[in-house]
Design a protein around this motif. Sequence first.
Motif, PDB file in Angstrom:
ATOM      1  N   LEU A 169      30.745  -6.257 -50.547  1.00  0.00           N
ATOM      2  CA  LEU A 169      30.389  -5.256 -49.540  1.00  0.00           C
ATOM      3  C   LEU A 169      30.270  -3.878 -50.177  1.00  0.00           C
ATOM      4  O   LEU A 169      29.285  -3.164 -49.961  1.00  0.00           O
ATOM      5  CB  LEU A 169      31.442  -5.247 -48.425  1.00  0.00           C
ATOM      6  N   ARG A 170      31.252  -3.507 -50.983  1.00  0.00           N
ATOM      7  CA  ARG A 170      31.259  -2.206 -51.655  1.00  0.00           C
ATOM      8  C   ARG A 170      30.047  -2.054 -52.565  1.00  0.00           C
ATOM      9  O   ARG A 170      29.367  -1.030 -52.572  1.00  0.00           O
ATOM     10  CB  ARG A 170      32.567  -2.069 -52.447  1.00  0.00           C
ATOM     11  N   TYR A 171      29.752  -3.105 -53.332  1.00  0.00           N
ATOM     12  CA  TYR A 171      28.616  -3.076 -54.248  1.00  0.00           C
ATOM     13  C   TYR A 171      27.303  -2.916 -53.475  1.00  0.00           C
ATOM     14  O   TYR A 171      26.451  -2.107 -53.839  1.00  0.00           O
ATOM     15  CB  TYR A 171      28.581  -4.364 -55.082  1.00  0.00           C
ATOM     16  N   ASN A 172      27.139  -3.692 -52.400  1.00  0.00           N
ATOM     17  CA  ASN A 172      25.896  -3.630 -51.627  1.00  0.00           C
ATOM     18  C   ASN A 172      25.718  -2.297 -50.915  1.00  0.00           C
ATOM     19  O   ASN A 172      24.601  -1.788 -50.820  1.00  0.00           O
ATOM     20  CB  ASN A 172      25.821  -4.796 -50.647  1.00  0.00           C
ATOM     21  N   LEU A 175      24.590   0.075 -53.560  1.00  0.00           N
ATOM     22  CA  LEU A 175      23.195  -0.205 -53.888  1.00  0.00           C
ATOM     23  C   LEU A 175      22.250   0.380 -52.831  1.00  0.00           C
ATOM     24  O   LEU A 175      21.236   1.002 -53.171  1.00  0.00           O
ATOM     25  CB  LEU A 175      22.990  -1.721 -54.006  1.00  0.00           C
ATOM     26  N   ILE A 176      22.598   0.225 -51.575  1.00  0.00           N
ATOM     27  CA  ILE A 176      21.776   0.777 -50.490  1.00  0.00           C
ATOM     28  C   ILE A 176      21.746   2.303 -50.570  1.00  0.00           C
ATOM     29  O   ILE A 176      20.680   2.918 -50.426  1.00  0.00           O
ATOM     30  CB  ILE A 176      22.314   0.309 -49.116  1.00  0.00           C
ATOM     31  N   LEU A 177      22.902   2.928 -50.800  1.00  0.00           N
ATOM     32  CA  LEU A 177      22.941   4.388 -50.914  1.00  0.00           C
ATOM     33  C   LEU A 177      22.098   4.882 -52.088  1.00  0.00           C
ATOM     34  O   LEU A 177      21.414   5.911 -51.995  1.00  0.00           O
ATOM     35  CB  LEU A 177      24.387   4.864 -51.048  1.00  0.00           C
ATOM     36  N   LYS A 178      22.117   4.143 -53.187  1.00  0.00           N
ATOM     37  CA  LYS A 178      21.294   4.504 -54.346  1.00  0.00           C
ATOM     38  C   LYS A 178      19.812   4.406 -53.995  1.00  0.00           C
ATOM     39  O   LYS A 178      19.023   5.283 -54.346  1.00  0.00           O
ATOM     40  CB  LYS A 178      21.632   3.581 -55.519  1.00  0.00           C
ATOM     41  N   ASN A 182      17.037   7.364 -53.969  1.00  0.00           N
ATOM     42  CA  ASN A 182      15.774   7.256 -54.712  1.00  0.00           C
ATOM     43  C   ASN A 182      14.574   7.498 -53.798  1.00  0.00           C
ATOM     44  O   ASN A 182      13.605   8.147 -54.204  1.00  0.00           O
ATOM     45  CB  ASN A 182      15.650   5.897 -55.385  1.00  0.00           C
ATOM     46  N   LEU A 183      14.621   6.970 -52.577  1.00  0.00           N
ATOM     47  CA  LEU A 183      13.527   7.210 -51.625  1.00  0.00           C
ATOM     48  C   LEU A 183      13.397   8.685 -51.284  1.00  0.00           C
ATOM     49  O   LEU A 183      12.290   9.225 -51.228  1.00  0.00           O
ATOM     50  CB  LEU A 183      13.743   6.394 -50.351  1.00  0.00           C
ATOM     51  N   LYS A 184      14.517   9.352 -51.057  1.00  0.00           N
ATOM     52  CA  LYS A 184      14.487  10.787 -50.752  1.00  0.00           C
ATOM     53  C   LYS A 184      13.934  11.571 -51.935  1.00  0.00           C
ATOM     54  O   LYS A 184      13.141  12.491 -51.759  1.00  0.00           O
ATOM     55  CB  LYS A 184      15.881  11.285 -50.395  1.00  0.00           C
ATOM     56  N   LEU A 185      14.335  11.211 -53.139  1.00  0.00           N
ATOM     57  CA  LEU A 185      13.859  11.873 -54.344  1.00  0.00           C
ATOM     58  C   LEU A 185      12.351  11.684 -54.501  1.00  0.00           C
ATOM     59  O   LEU A 185      11.627  12.622 -54.804  1.00  0.00           O
ATOM     60  CB  LEU A 185      14.612  11.338 -55.580  1.00  0.00           C
ATOM     61  N   ASN A 186      11.877  10.454 -54.262  1.00  0.00           N
ATOM     62  CA  ASN A 186      10.441  10.165 -54.356  1.00  0.00           C
ATOM     63  C   ASN A 186       9.654  10.938 -53.307  1.00  0.00           C
ATOM     64  O   ASN A 186       8.548  11.401 -53.578  1.00  0.00           O
ATOM     65  CB  ASN A 186      10.179   8.661 -54.208  1.00  0.00           C
ATOM     66  N   GLN A 187      10.222  11.097 -52.117  1.00  0.00           N
ATOM     67  CA  GLN A 187       9.538  11.856 -51.068  1.00  0.00           C
ATOM     68  C   GLN A 187       9.432  13.339 -51.450  1.00  0.00           C
ATOM     69  O   GLN A 187       8.420  13.981 -51.213  1.00  0.00           O
ATOM     70  CB  GLN A 187      10.270  11.734 -49.725  1.00  0.00           C
TER      71      GLN A 187
END
Length: 191
Positions: A169-172, A175-178, A182-187
């Motif tokens: 759960l912690r890993y996933n 991963l989702i937060l990362k 990345n999506l915000k950075l790309n935007q």
Amino acid sequence: MNLNDLSKTVITSSSECSKECRNILLKVALSINQFPNQDRVKVIDKISSDHNIPKHKVLELLGIYLAIVQLFVESSDKEFNARLIELGFSNEFVADLPLVSNRSKVVETILNARRGEFCKLVSLKWRIDISLTHSVLSKKIPTSVILCLQLKNGRKYTINVNIRTFHKLRYNVALILKEVANLKLNQQVNK
């Protein structure tokens, strides 16, 4: 209602209802899982009068079906069938339950009804449950993580998770937060 606390006579009496009555009770139990705040007094009265069952007995049977649905959601098909038979339900009763053949639809419907509740998370607390007793006991009682969720509507949920599941759960979540970052950075780069 806990299925483990049921006597053999209660289990037998729940199996003796007509198949039509059992299907109606199961539908009501499923609808309670979907929409727990709805008033069902009229439905219970109708079941009682249509099938000539005392109202208190209908409520008892409905409690059994709610526990059966809960067991179904928490276990695999094999575990579910084996557990019901182990408790004393007849093979015919278990075979007549339409839950196993519609697993994905039933679970998805129940989860969809409850997803909105978890969008209103107020707090999430967790703690580690460690047994500090004798080393032999610690092998039999594994360490677990206890998650305590509080929602805006005042409901509180406590979930006990083993260490391996907690790490997944912690890993996933990480991963989702990362991915979101990345999506915000790309935007921002594309602007």
